[in-house]
Design an enzyme around this catalytic site. Structure first.
Site, PDB file in Angstrom:
ATOM      1  N   ASP A  17     -64.844 -78.807 -73.735  1.00  0.00           N
ATOM      2  CA  ASP A  17     -63.523 -78.310 -73.327  1.00  0.00           C
ATOM      3  C   ASP A  17     -62.449 -78.601 -74.377  1.00  0.00           C
ATOM      4  O   ASP A  17     -62.545 -79.571 -75.122  1.00  0.00           O
ATOM      5  CB  ASP A  17     -63.143 -78.975 -71.997  1.00  0.00           C
ATOM      6  CG  ASP A  17     -61.962 -78.293 -71.338  1.00  0.00           C
ATOM      7  OD1 ASP A  17     -61.701 -77.115 -71.631  1.00  0.00           O
ATOM      8  OD2 ASP A  17     -61.291 -78.963 -70.523  1.00  0.00           O
ATOM      9  N   ASN A  19     -60.995 -75.974 -76.426  1.00  0.00           N
ATOM     10  CA  ASN A  19     -60.935 -74.986 -77.519  1.00  0.00           C
ATOM     11  C   ASN A  19     -59.578 -74.292 -77.595  1.00  0.00           C
ATOM     12  O   ASN A  19     -59.040 -74.069 -78.684  1.00  0.00           O
ATOM     13  CB  ASN A  19     -62.004 -73.901 -77.317  1.00  0.00           C
ATOM     14  CG  ASN A  19     -63.417 -74.457 -77.397  1.00  0.00           C
ATOM     15  OD1 ASN A  19     -63.610 -75.594 -77.794  1.00  0.00           O
ATOM     16  ND2 ASN A  19     -64.395 -73.652 -77.002  1.00  0.00           N
ATOM     17  N   GLY A  20     -59.042 -73.937 -76.420  1.00  0.00           N
ATOM     18  CA  GLY A  20     -57.769 -73.210 -76.381  1.00  0.00           C
ATOM     19  C   GLY A  20     -56.630 -74.071 -76.904  1.00  0.00           C
ATOM     20  O   GLY A  20     -55.795 -73.622 -77.699  1.00  0.00           O
ATOM     21  N   ARG A  21     -56.616 -75.334 -76.477  1.00  0.00           N
ATOM     22  CA  ARG A  21     -55.542 -76.234 -76.922  1.00  0.00           C
ATOM     23  C   ARG A  21     -55.666 -76.531 -78.409  1.00  0.00           C
ATOM     24  O   ARG A  21     -54.678 -76.650 -79.117  1.00  0.00           O
ATOM     25  CB  ARG A  21     -55.576 -77.537 -76.090  1.00  0.00           C
ATOM     26  CG  ARG A  21     -54.856 -77.396 -74.759  1.00  0.00           C
ATOM     27  CD  ARG A  21     -55.227 -78.484 -73.800  1.00  0.00           C
ATOM     28  NE  ARG A  21     -56.557 -78.260 -73.237  1.00  0.00           N
ATOM     29  CZ  ARG A  21     -57.211 -79.138 -72.496  1.00  0.00           C
ATOM     30  NH1 ARG A  21     -56.684 -80.321 -72.254  1.00  0.00           N
ATOM     31  NH2 ARG A  21     -58.400 -78.837 -72.006  1.00  0.00           N
ATOM     32  N   HIS A  34     -62.651 -71.058 -79.872  1.00  0.00           N
ATOM     33  CA  HIS A  34     -64.020 -70.919 -79.356  1.00  0.00           C
ATOM     34  C   HIS A  34     -65.022 -70.861 -80.515  1.00  0.00           C
ATOM     35  O   HIS A  34     -66.118 -71.414 -80.427  1.00  0.00           O
ATOM     36  CB  HIS A  34     -64.136 -69.668 -78.478  1.00  0.00           C
ATOM     37  CG  HIS A  34     -63.289 -69.745 -77.232  1.00  0.00           C
ATOM     38  ND1 HIS A  34     -63.341 -70.829 -76.384  1.00  0.00           N
ATOM     39  CD2 HIS A  34     -62.375 -68.893 -76.704  1.00  0.00           C
ATOM     40  CE1 HIS A  34     -62.487 -70.633 -75.378  1.00  0.00           C
ATOM     41  NE2 HIS A  34     -61.886 -69.470 -75.552  1.00  0.00           N
ATOM     42  N   GLU A  64     -66.505 -69.684 -63.054  1.00  0.00           N
ATOM     43  CA  GLU A  64     -65.068 -69.425 -62.852  1.00  0.00           C
ATOM     44  C   GLU A  64     -64.393 -68.871 -64.106  1.00  0.00           C
ATOM     45  O   GLU A  64     -63.283 -68.337 -64.028  1.00  0.00           O
ATOM     46  CB  GLU A  64     -64.357 -70.723 -62.445  1.00  0.00           C
ATOM     47  CG  GLU A  64     -64.651 -71.191 -61.024  1.00  0.00           C
ATOM     48  CD  GLU A  64     -66.032 -71.806 -60.873  1.00  0.00           C
ATOM     49  OE1 GLU A  64     -66.499 -72.482 -61.815  1.00  0.00           O
ATOM     50  OE2 GLU A  64     -66.662 -71.585 -59.823  1.00  0.00           O
ATOM     51  N   TRP A  66     -64.888 -66.299 -65.721  1.00  0.00           N
ATOM     52  CA  TRP A  66     -64.671 -64.843 -65.702  1.00  0.00           C
ATOM     53  C   TRP A  66     -63.229 -64.510 -65.334  1.00  0.00           C
ATOM     54  O   TRP A  66     -62.769 -63.401 -65.570  1.00  0.00           O
ATOM     55  CB  TRP A  66     -65.596 -64.166 -64.689  1.00  0.00           C
ATOM     56  CG  TRP A  66     -67.054 -64.258 -65.010  1.00  0.00           C
ATOM     57  CD1 TRP A  66     -67.976 -65.052 -64.373  1.00  0.00           C
ATOM     58  CD2 TRP A  66     -67.775 -63.538 -66.024  1.00  0.00           C
ATOM     59  NE1 TRP A  66     -69.224 -64.866 -64.943  1.00  0.00           N
ATOM     60  CE2 TRP A  66     -69.132 -63.950 -65.952  1.00  0.00           C
ATOM     61  CE3 TRP A  66     -67.416 -62.594 -66.991  1.00  0.00           C
ATOM     62  CZ2 TRP A  66     -70.117 -63.445 -66.799  1.00  0.00           C
ATOM     63  CZ3 TRP A  66     -68.409 -62.096 -67.835  1.00  0.00           C
ATOM     64  CH2 TRP A  66     -69.733 -62.517 -67.741  1.00  0.00           C
ATOM     65  N   LEU A 127     -85.789 -81.866 -78.891  1.00  0.00           N
ATOM     66  CA  LEU A 127     -84.738 -81.890 -77.866  1.00  0.00           C
ATOM     67  C   LEU A 127     -84.822 -80.686 -76.921  1.00  0.00           C
ATOM     68  O   LEU A 127     -84.991 -79.551 -77.373  1.00  0.00           O
ATOM     69  CB  LEU A 127     -83.389 -81.839 -78.600  1.00  0.00           C
ATOM     70  CG  LEU A 127     -82.123 -81.728 -77.748  1.00  0.00           C
ATOM     71  CD1 LEU A 127     -81.774 -83.069 -77.135  1.00  0.00           C
ATOM     72  CD2 LEU A 127     -80.945 -81.224 -78.600  1.00  0.00           C
ATOM     73  N   GLU A 203     -73.242 -91.619 -65.618  1.00  0.00           N
ATOM     74  CA  GLU A 203     -72.051 -92.344 -66.063  1.00  0.00           C
ATOM     75  C   GLU A 203     -71.103 -91.331 -66.690  1.00  0.00           C
ATOM     76  O   GLU A 203     -71.525 -90.514 -67.512  1.00  0.00           O
ATOM     77  CB  GLU A 203     -72.426 -93.404 -67.109  1.00  0.00           C
ATOM     78  CG  GLU A 203     -73.289 -94.524 -66.575  1.00  0.00           C
ATOM     79  CD  GLU A 203     -72.556 -95.393 -65.560  1.00  0.00           C
ATOM     80  OE1 GLU A 203     -71.324 -95.563 -65.692  1.00  0.00           O
ATOM     81  OE2 GLU A 203     -73.231 -95.892 -64.635  1.00  0.00           O
TER      82      GLU A 203
HETATM   83  C1  IPE Z   1     -64.997 -76.088 -67.903  1.00  0.00           C
HETATM   84  O1  IPE Z   1     -63.780 -76.022 -68.559  1.00  0.00           O
HETATM   85  C2  IPE Z   1     -65.906 -74.999 -68.384  1.00  0.00           C
HETATM   86  C3  IPE Z   1     -66.354 -75.094 -69.772  1.00  0.00           C
HETATM   87  C4  IPE Z   1     -66.006 -75.995 -70.635  1.00  0.00           C
HETATM   88  C5  IPE Z   1     -67.281 -74.087 -70.169  1.00  0.00           C
HETATM   89  P1  IPE Z   1     -62.532 -75.254 -67.954  1.00  0.00           P
HETATM   90  O2  IPE Z   1     -61.488 -75.295 -68.986  1.00  0.00           O
HETATM   91  O3  IPE Z   1     -62.953 -73.923 -67.452  1.00  0.00           O
HETATM   92  O4  IPE Z   1     -62.185 -76.162 -66.705  1.00  0.00           O
HETATM   93  P2  IPE Z   1     -60.793 -76.376 -65.957  1.00  0.00           P
HETATM   94  O5  IPE Z   1     -60.253 -75.009 -65.656  1.00  0.00           O
HETATM   95  O6  IPE Z   1     -59.901 -77.127 -66.894  1.00  0.00           O
HETATM   96  O7  IPE Z   1     -61.123 -77.172 -64.738  1.00  0.00           O
HETATM   97  C1  IPE Z   2     -63.543 -74.588 -73.272  1.00  0.00           C
HETATM   98  O1  IPE Z   2     -62.284 -74.539 -73.851  1.00  0.00           O
HETATM   99  C2  IPE Z   2     -64.340 -73.319 -73.495  1.00  0.00           C
HETATM  100  C3  IPE Z   2     -64.511 -72.509 -72.287  1.00  0.00           C
HETATM  101  C4  IPE Z   2     -64.080 -72.798 -71.105  1.00  0.00           C
HETATM  102  C5  IPE Z   2     -65.233 -71.264 -72.457  1.00  0.00           C
HETATM  103  P1  IPE Z   2     -61.033 -73.924 -73.092  1.00  0.00           P
HETATM  104  O2  IPE Z   2     -60.937 -72.487 -73.414  1.00  0.00           O
HETATM  105  O3  IPE Z   2     -61.097 -74.249 -71.647  1.00  0.00           O
HETATM  106  O4  IPE Z   2     -59.873 -74.720 -73.784  1.00  0.00           O
HETATM  107  P2  IPE Z   2     -58.562 -75.304 -73.085  1.00  0.00           P
HETATM  108  O5  IPE Z   2     -59.024 -76.155 -71.942  1.00  0.00           O
HETATM  109  O6  IPE Z   2     -57.761 -74.125 -72.630  1.00  0.00           O
HETATM  110  O7  IPE Z   2     -57.911 -76.083 -74.170  1.00  0.00           O
HETATM  111 MG    MG Z   3     -60.439 -75.849 -70.559  1.00  0.00          MG
END
Ligand code: IPE
Ligand code: IPE
Ligand code: MG
Length: 236
Positions: A17, A19-21, A34, A64, A66, A127, A203
């Protein structure tokens, strides 16, 4: 190693998690986050293989996810396409790749690529890598419950024979050791529908680092943290 340290985790789960930030932080479009995340994924898989982890399950796309914009979903799917084509078909590949999650909502070319990779890597000795795509922990449990119901309806088992062992055998990770360590970078401290069944005694390690900034050193740190924990499994 101190005598109090427990052993290495056999099965690690990672919620990839942030990638967007990371993209926002670097003034880039989310898709660049991504893409960078996919590179880090490759590095971490190789590292897990190198240090002898038996199974790694990574969350790539949730049931979710999608609900994101069509542009972002298609950018993620395109990265997946590109990535699947060249990531695991090197000469001498030892990783066994499996995809876990729903298979009824992905584009057919992606499904074929997944199938192809699973087929060619099936007997690899290294693995076990489970890549969770269109995966939801609740969906997985519902799927197992349905399968158990069908077994009862067919007369293969009685309702009384539905137990934890049977449900476990119907999850996507039945071929893997139990989940030991669940790691979530990005600063969020929630499970977001990942491996709900398997988390029973895992854990949890949360880290502030965004996934695209994640390195093998971060994984080492998480493993150290894991090894310092006192796992009791409900006993004393
Ligand atoms: C969980 O991250 C899904 C993946 C990393 C693939 P999200 O970014 O979708 O989760 P929330 O929305 O912060 O709970
Ligand atoms: C995780 O990064 C990748 C997927 C959920 C596909 P995010 O896209 O959720 O990144 P943030 O949480 O917005 O930073
Ligand atoms: Mg996220």
């Amino acid at each position: 190693m101190s005598s109090e340290q427990s052993s290495m985790p056999r099965h690690i789960g990672i919620i990839m998690d942030g990638n967007g930030r990371w993209a926002a932080k670097n003034g880039l479009p989310r898709s660049a986050g991504h893409a960078r995340g996919a590179e880090v994924f490759r590095t971490i898989c190789r590292y897990c293989e190198k240090i002898g982890i038996e199974a790694l399950t990574v969350y790539a796309f949730s049931t979710e996810n999608w609900s994101r914009s069509a542009d972002e979903v298609s950018a993620i799917m395109n990265i997946l396409r590109r990535y699947l084509r060249d990531a695991f078909n090197q000469e001498g590949e030892t990783i066994r790749v499996r995809f876990i999650g729903r298979r009824d909502r992905l584009d057919s070319d992606i499904l074929s690529l997944m199938q192809e990779i699973e087929d060619v890597s099936r007997d690899n000795p290294g693995l076990i890598l489970n890549i969770a795509v269109d995966y939801g922990g609740r969906d997985e449990i519902v799927r197992a419950a349905k399968e158990a119901a069908e077994m009862v309806a067919d007369g293969r088992i009685t309702a009384d024979e539905i137990d934890e062992e049977l449900i476990d055998s119907l999850t996507f990770t039945s071929c893997c050791p139990p989940l030991d360590l669940l790691l979530r970078p990005s600063g969020e401290e929630r499970i977001s529908n990942f491996m709900l069944w398997q988390c029973a005694y895992a854990e949890f390690v949360y880290m502030d680092t965004l996934w695209p900034d994640f390195t093998p050193e971060h994984l080492d740190r998480a493993i150290e943290e894991f090894r310092s924990r006192n796992r009791r499994f409900g006993g004393r």
